[in-house]
Design an enzyme around this catalytic site. Structure first.
Site, PDB file in Angstrom:
ATOM      1  N   GLY A 161       0.663  -1.172   0.176  1.00  0.00           N
ATOM      2  CA  GLY A 161      -0.120  -0.093   0.032  1.00  0.00           C
ATOM      3  C   GLY A 161       0.945   1.282  -0.083  1.00  0.00           C
ATOM      4  N   LYS A 173       9.921   2.503   0.540  1.00  0.00           N
ATOM      5  CA  LYS A 173       8.758   2.324   1.254  1.00  0.00           C
ATOM      6  C   LYS A 173       8.353   3.665   1.828  1.00  0.00           C
ATOM      7  CE  LYS A 173       7.270   0.178   5.695  1.00  0.00           C
ATOM      8  NZ  LYS A 173       7.700  -0.676   6.852  1.00  0.00           N
ATOM      9  N   GLY A 178      -0.110   6.087   1.544  1.00  0.00           N
ATOM     10  CA  GLY A 178       0.980   5.562   0.855  1.00  0.00           C
ATOM     11  C   GLY A 178       2.450   6.203   1.308  1.00  0.00           C
ATOM     12  N   ASP A 183       1.256 -11.902   6.524  1.00  0.00           N
ATOM     13  CA  ASP A 183       1.858 -10.974   5.453  1.00  0.00           C
ATOM     14  C   ASP A 183       3.344 -10.338   6.133  1.00  0.00           C
ATOM     15  OD1 ASP A 183      -0.318  -9.721   7.186  1.00  0.00           O
ATOM     16  OD2 ASP A 183       0.591  -7.908   6.723  1.00  0.00           O
TER      17      ASP A 183
END
Ligand code: AMP
Ligand code: MG
Length: 481
Positions: free
Chosen positions: A84, A105, A118, A244
């Site tokens: 994301g 990131k 984001g 995850d």
């Protein structure tokens, strides 16, 4: 610089080709020179480095993608999470021929952002940089941090904070959640591709096995066992062991809500959202086993055509996790205590020590450090004697000093397992605060210098050895930073 893009050969549902969203006024804040060197990037011009690792201008040969994945978050399955706020901009081969994912990131919204912005705040980016460097130096398998670049934009969390882009370097970003994404879609072809890709990248020797997918499960389990034993050794509480956040390659990923164990209390959990202590220190092996069971479920269709048969094949491997873990944990504790063999007596000594530490609320790292030093320092011996009482006498009798080993040998062995310094929670918070207030990375650099040699006493090490005055009683960490 040898750039490749192996992920693009997989089914396109596994990723989205999209570019990072530029940040304003990018400035290099932290850079990992060692990693730059090993990736052959040491000659990179400062401006190119800043443009590349901010995501503002990627080299032409790079192909940026964001990855799809699913995951169990605190036990609840979410069929689509995905990157994301991250872009996999390329894979680079280092000087030794190993391929690394290079991922930004905080590089802007993606196809998987849902309601997120984001972005990544500078504070958590500094935390990830320091923690991953500290873990690497401690010998814990981990993803690494290449750089932190600040932007002049603010990101809004509880309050506005400066934004940043961190570059993460990972052996790969293939997660248990990536397999869960493919399995949830019922796409056997995708699962097979992903498994073959994982084997090729991380376990090439398995391709020739009779049942490579069963072997894949076995090897991934072994990696997880090693990883968790290492976390337990140094006292890392990961804090968000969702599927995850579990990499197939067995490295630590996601330093969001992690913290270090201070007072030896096995139930310690610091994450603000982990109210029931699911991811508490003591639960980490159990959760890793649970995560491996979720991984095994994904592989069933590849392991055997008949589901019952496949289940019968994976079950013993999942059950063995516990034995494998206990064996390695025992070895690790023998190492920490300088004891030789896993005799009943030695095992009891270890259990007794942990019990005393728990009852007296002793600091985990400091106690093992003092125990180590007590072998060579009378002063440390007096201090630890006050804490551990009769136990110390018993321990010394069992050390077999003079029989098979001299004191120096045992001391060296213990020193390798017991760090002098760890990234204590109150220090990491203070260092982040100093960086933010001064708008300078100096505090982080000072801390990193010490953490890069965690088994040695350097000139400035003592600045970071004091315990928190409140025993971290009110300490909290946060997800979604
Ligand atoms: P994490 O808690 O960091 O493991 O993230 C869980 C999921 O939330 C992942 O899919 C992340 O990509 C996504 N996520 C976390 N923070 C953000 C953000 N600021 N913007 C968009 N997605 C995010
Ligand atoms: Mg994550």
């Amino acid at each position: 610089m040898k750039s490749s893009h192996s992920y693009l050969h997989l089914k396109s549902d596994l990723y989205t080709e999209e570019q990072p969203i530029p940040i304003s006024d990018p400035k290099l804040f932290l850079v990992n020179h060692r990693l730059m060197n090993s990736l052959g990037l040491d000659a990179m011009d400062h401006n190119v480095l800043t443009q590349t690792f901010s995501g503002n201008r990627l080299p032409q040969q790079f192909k940026s993608v964001t990855l799809a994945y699913a995951g169990h978050q605190f036990g609840h399955f979410v069929p689509l999470l995905g990157d994301g706020r991250a872009h996999l901009i390329t894979e680079l081969t280092d000087l030794e021929g190993q391929v690394w994912d290079i991922q930004l990131k905080g590089s802007g919204q993606t196809a998987y952002s849902r309601n997120g912005d984001g972005r990544y705040a500078l504070g958590p980016a500094i935390r990830e940089f320091i923690m991953s460097e500290a873990m690497l130096a401690l010998g814990v398998p981990t993803t690494q941090s290449l750089s932190v670049i600040t932007s002049s934009e603010q990101v809004v969390r509880q309050q506005p904070q400066p934004g940043a882009v961190l570059t993460r370097v990972a052996a790969s970003h293939i997660r248990v959640g990536t397999f869960q994404y493919a399995a949830a879609r019922g796409d056997k072809e995708m699962l097979k591709q992903l498994s073959d890709h994982s084997i090729q990248r991380h376990f090439p020797e398995l391709a020739q096995r009779e049942n490579p997918y069963l072997s894949l499960l076995e090897e991934v389990i072994k990696k997880q066992v090693t990883l968790i034993v290492e976390w337990m050794r140094v006292g890392l509480i990961h804090g968000v062991m969702n599927t995850d956040n579990t990499l197939i390659c067995g490295d630590t990923i996601d330093y969001g809500p992690c913290a270090m164990l201070g007072v030896y209390d096995p139930q310690t959990a610091y994450s603000s959202i982990d109210r029931h202590g699911r991811y508490a220190y003591v639960n980490q092996p159990l959760i890793a086993q649970w995560n491996m069971a979720r991984f095994a479920e994904c592989l069933l269709p590849l392991i055997a055509d008949d589901e019952q048969q496949a289940i019968a094949m994976v079950e013993p491997l999942i059950a063995d996790f516990k034995d494998l873990y206990e064996q390695q944990w025992q070895q690790m504790m023998l190492h920490k205590t300088g004891l030789d063999l896993a005799t009943e007596n030695n095992q009891k000594l270890i259990q007794d020590l942990l019990l005393i530490m728990e009852q007296k609320r002793l600091d985990y790292t400091l106690t093992f450090h003092q125990l180590t030093e007590s072998l060579v320092s009378d002063q440390q011996n007096q201090i630890i004697k006050q804490q551990l009482g009769d136990w110390l006498q018993q321990w010394r009798q069992h050390l077999a000093i003079g029989e098979s080993h001299d004191v120096q040998h045992i001391y060296q062995r213990m020193r390798q397992a017991n760090p002098v310094v760890i990234p204590r929670n109150h220090h990491i918070e203070a260092v982040i605060q100093q960086c933010l207030e001064s708008q300078s990375p100096d505090a982080a650099k000072g801390f990193l210098k010490v953490l890069q040699q965690p088994y040695e006493q350097q000139e400035t090490t003592h600045h970071y050895q004091d315990l928190p005055t409140d025993g971290d009683a009110y300490y909290q960490t946060f997800c979604g930073t």
